[in-house]
Design an enzyme around this catalytic site. Sequence first.
Site, PDB file in Angstrom:
ATOM      1  N   LYS A 356      23.354  46.545  24.046  1.00 53.97           N
ATOM      2  CA  LYS A 356      24.663  46.508  23.398  1.00 53.97           C
ATOM      3  C   LYS A 356      24.951  45.123  22.853  1.00 53.97           C
ATOM      4  O   LYS A 356      25.504  44.966  21.765  1.00 53.97           O
ATOM      5  CB  LYS A 356      25.742  46.941  24.377  1.00 53.97           C
ATOM      6  CG  LYS A 356      25.630  48.419  24.722  1.00 53.97           C
ATOM      7  CD  LYS A 356      26.682  48.860  25.721  1.00 53.97           C
ATOM      8  CE  LYS A 356      26.507  50.334  26.062  1.00 53.97           C
ATOM      9  NZ  LYS A 356      25.215  50.620  26.763  1.00 53.97           N
ATOM     10  N   ASP A 474      52.672  40.464  41.134  1.00 56.65           N
ATOM     11  CA  ASP A 474      53.592  40.793  42.212  1.00 56.65           C
ATOM     12  C   ASP A 474      53.741  39.555  43.081  1.00 56.65           C
ATOM     13  O   ASP A 474      53.184  38.504  42.762  1.00 56.65           O
ATOM     14  CB  ASP A 474      53.053  41.974  43.037  1.00 56.65           C
ATOM     15  CG  ASP A 474      51.772  41.630  43.761  1.00 56.65           C
ATOM     16  OD1 ASP A 474      51.291  40.486  43.618  1.00 56.65           O
ATOM     17  OD2 ASP A 474      51.241  42.495  44.474  1.00 56.65           O
ATOM     18  N   ASP A 536      54.930  42.372  48.324  1.00 56.01           N
ATOM     19  CA  ASP A 536      54.060  42.710  49.457  1.00 56.01           C
ATOM     20  C   ASP A 536      54.274  41.673  50.545  1.00 56.01           C
ATOM     21  O   ASP A 536      54.193  40.472  50.287  1.00 56.01           O
ATOM     22  CB  ASP A 536      52.575  42.680  49.060  1.00 56.01           C
ATOM     23  CG  ASP A 536      52.240  43.707  47.983  1.00 56.01           C
ATOM     24  OD1 ASP A 536      53.124  44.537  47.660  1.00 56.01           O
ATOM     25  OD2 ASP A 536      51.111  43.685  47.474  1.00 56.01           O
ATOM     26  N   ASN A 559      36.945  37.881  47.190  1.00 57.56           N
ATOM     27  CA  ASN A 559      36.848  38.467  48.530  1.00 57.56           C
ATOM     28  C   ASN A 559      35.613  39.343  48.671  1.00 57.56           C
ATOM     29  O   ASN A 559      34.897  39.279  49.668  1.00 57.56           O
ATOM     30  CB  ASN A 559      38.084  39.319  48.831  1.00 57.56           C
ATOM     31  CG  ASN A 559      39.321  38.464  49.075  1.00 57.56           C
ATOM     32  OD1 ASN A 559      39.219  37.246  49.199  1.00 57.56           O
ATOM     33  ND2 ASN A 559      40.484  39.107  49.129  1.00 57.56           N
TER      34      ASN A 559
HETATM   35  O1  LIG Z   1      41.155  45.337  46.028  1.00 53.25           O
HETATM   36  C1  LIG Z   1      41.729  44.339  46.491  1.00 53.25           C
HETATM   37  C2  LIG Z   1      42.983  43.918  46.035  1.00 53.25           C
HETATM   38  C3  LIG Z   1      43.526  42.796  46.585  1.00 53.25           C
HETATM   39  N1  LIG Z   1      42.884  42.094  47.544  1.00 53.25           N
HETATM   40  C4  LIG Z   1      43.461  40.846  48.085  1.00 53.25           C
HETATM   41  C5  LIG Z   1      43.149  39.690  47.162  1.00 53.25           C
HETATM   42  C6  LIG Z   1      44.381  39.544  46.356  1.00 53.25           C
HETATM   43  O2  LIG Z   1      44.535  38.246  45.845  1.00 53.25           O
HETATM   44  C7  LIG Z   1      45.437  39.896  47.348  1.00 53.25           C
HETATM   45  C8  LIG Z   1      46.728  40.325  46.719  1.00 53.25           C
HETATM   46  O3  LIG Z   1      46.511  41.459  45.914  1.00 53.25           O
HETATM   47  P1  LIG Z   1      47.129  41.585  44.463  1.00 53.25           P
HETATM   48  O4  LIG Z   1      46.829  42.950  43.982  1.00 53.25           O
HETATM   49  O5  LIG Z   1      48.546  41.180  44.498  1.00 53.25           O
HETATM   50  O6  LIG Z   1      46.277  40.595  43.584  1.00 53.25           O
HETATM   51  P2  LIG Z   1      46.630  39.172  43.010  1.00 53.25           P
HETATM   52  O7  LIG Z   1      45.405  38.362  43.138  1.00 53.25           O
HETATM   53  O8  LIG Z   1      47.831  38.616  43.668  1.00 53.25           O
HETATM   54  O9  LIG Z   1      46.913  39.418  41.465  1.00 53.25           O
HETATM   55  P3  LIG Z   1      48.297  39.883  40.805  1.00 53.25           P
HETATM   56  O10 LIG Z   1      48.767  38.746  39.992  1.00 53.25           O
HETATM   57  O11 LIG Z   1      47.948  41.043  39.986  1.00 53.25           O
HETATM   58  O12 LIG Z   1      49.235  40.228  41.893  1.00 53.25           O
HETATM   59  O13 LIG Z   1      44.866  40.942  48.127  1.00 53.25           O
HETATM   60  C9  LIG Z   1      41.667  42.498  47.988  1.00 53.25           C
HETATM   61  O14 LIG Z   1      41.071  41.875  48.860  1.00 53.25           O
HETATM   62  N2  LIG Z   1      41.118  43.621  47.450  1.00 53.25           N
HETATM   63 MG   LIG Z   2      49.607  39.589  43.827  1.00 54.49          MG
END
Ligand SMILES: O=c1ccn([C@H]2C[C@H](O)[C@@H](COP(=O)(O)OP(=O)(O)OP(=O)(O)O)O2)c(=O)[nH]1
Ligand SMILES: [Mg+2]
Length: 621
Positions: A356, A474, A536, A559
Amino acid sequence: MKKAKLHNGGNIPKSSTGSRSDPRLSNPGKCVGVSKLPEISCTKPKIPSGNSTTASPSGDNFFLRGVIISIIPERVPKARVDLLRKRIGERGGGIVTFHPQGALDETVTHYVVDDSVDAEEALRVFLMKQPDLEALSETLSNVQCLPCKWISGSLMSRTRLDEGGFFLHRQLLDLITRKMTASRKLDCTPPKSAFALFSLAVLATPFACTPKSEPSSMLSVNAGTGGDGSGIKRKWESIAEHASSGYEDSGGAESSDSDEEDSDVDEEFLARVQPGHMPFAAKFVCSYPSSSGRKNVNGHITDQLEKLQNTYKSTGQDFRAMAYGKAIGTVRNAPRITKIEDIKGLRGIGSGIKSKIIEILETGACEKVAAYCMDNEMNKAIELFCGIHGVSSKTALKWASSNLRTLEELPEKVRLNRVQQIGLKHYHDFLERIPRSEVVEIESTVKEAALRLQDGLELITCGSYRRGKPTCGDVDILVTHPDGKSHRNIFAPLLDSLRSSGFITDDLLVADEGSQKKFLGVCLLPNPGAKHRRLDIIVVPYSEFGCALLYFTGSAHFNRSMRSLAHKANMALSHHSLNKNAVRVGKKKVSDGEPLPGMITEKAIFDYLGLKYLEPADRDH
DNA sequence: GAACAGACTAT
DNA sequence: ATAGTC
DNA sequence: GTTC
Ligand SMILES: O=c1ccn([C@H]2C[C@H](O)[C@@H](COP(=O)(O)OP(=O)(O)OP(=O)(O)O)O2)c(=O)[nH]1
Ligand SMILES: [Mg+2]
């Protein structure tokens, strides 16, 4: 935030990894193989008797006489399609090209799909041609839908194999009746075809060509708008946006069996290779800071690949989407790619994605993107529905398949669970990202309420906020207490307090039990024009602080990488603990191993795994 | 051909 | 067991 | 889809 959920189930792509230089998926021509076999390619012998299973006596060189085959080209390597066309023609069969858009060709007696295609995936393709379930079931009841191995087997044995020996068709019919039953419930439409009742009776036993839990798709093909549009942030998106190089597996060094059951071998081993690096750490992205800042000089390539990634994600092909994510990560971090040799050696890029990229290099675009990620009704609806918290590929596909297209019609036409109702209520707010300044306000609100309940609590806002992102999907708040016990009785009171002040407006999930408590919900600041935000909160014992903080800070991709690394070293990393001597057979865990004491800081975990410490901002993979 | 992170809730 | 989420 |  949701985003990149990875539900279980492997996507089993089976064939298709070939070296096809990208099939011309949709050919405007009606007949396939024109260039090669003009004499037979357009033949359409009259249908013998629908789906009869009359096998011709072996020895008949034209045992496919009377059979009109339409090969659904998705996922079948082009070379294979060409070969099949030729052979089918030689055996007296007719061929009709499969057009994703036009109506189903009434003369076709047999549809052939890739062996890896399951009933659900096949249905999706047929629905694009014939969106009406009942009409479709009518049509399909007069033909056969068979896996590729039927035709290959037939050609091989020079006999028309008994179609009844393949389950795909019966599974497909059964799936359709189930869907009709379901949508009838919704519409209160009475059952119609007698066929529906029949196929229920012959429900097939899953086997061979049965779904492997992930319906990989082959939505259709259609040249035209390379659509993408959509301003909404898809939840399935960005599964691995910033990958540095794919976090996978070790290269040569395999430890595996051999004993070393003994407790201290681990430590000694680590101490030796320390400070620093497990011998195989090199291939895990968690060994490197994320590429923050560096600019992507291959945007023209990653743009195309991202479209495919998103489409795969939205159709539930998570592992395939993940593979694209890794490839995108390496392409993004690579120096400008201008020629084929530049691709050599890049991790995560195999023959499929390589071809691709070459196509993009040569033509500036990739046909597969235009064909597969097209901007049709179905795809748009799936994307729309995936934007609802609590809805992902399976449900979105189900709804879109029953011809639902808008958010407004959902409450009346499908049964929304509690979470989905909340998700729908805040559909637009949840799509917005949150500026850091507002995250701070939310954090303060929670912190004040918490400290009123218990002195000395520590609250840390994690997730993308802690990684320094300018906006957040979030707000992720971790609560703990350094005395190791005062965290215990604050979870419910904290939520009560925030609810009674009107700050928390909805609960999506409250998990009370276990050492860690978790709240997923919705909050609203008392400001004019404020939006509802996803909040959360986790409350963890101090003994698990390090692992919980590491987990909650992410990124998700980071992670996964670190957990893979731990796994490789016979350990297991979770948000509770880092365990040693974890034993698995395949992917099944036999023993959790024993939690290592002292893992109360992130640094301790990096150290124990032989990794250089990375600041949260450097974990944004 | 197996693995691709690991844990949790809801249905 | 499946779907969804972090 | 890619890696081992
Ligand atoms: O499949 C997943 C989703 C999330 N997390 C962990 C890492 C992540 O940083 C945290 C919080 O999740 P969230 O979905 O809020 O991700 P974020 O990194 O805070 O991004 P966003 O700005 O979308 O909230 O939980 C995991 O280990 N696996
Ligand atoms: Mg988040």
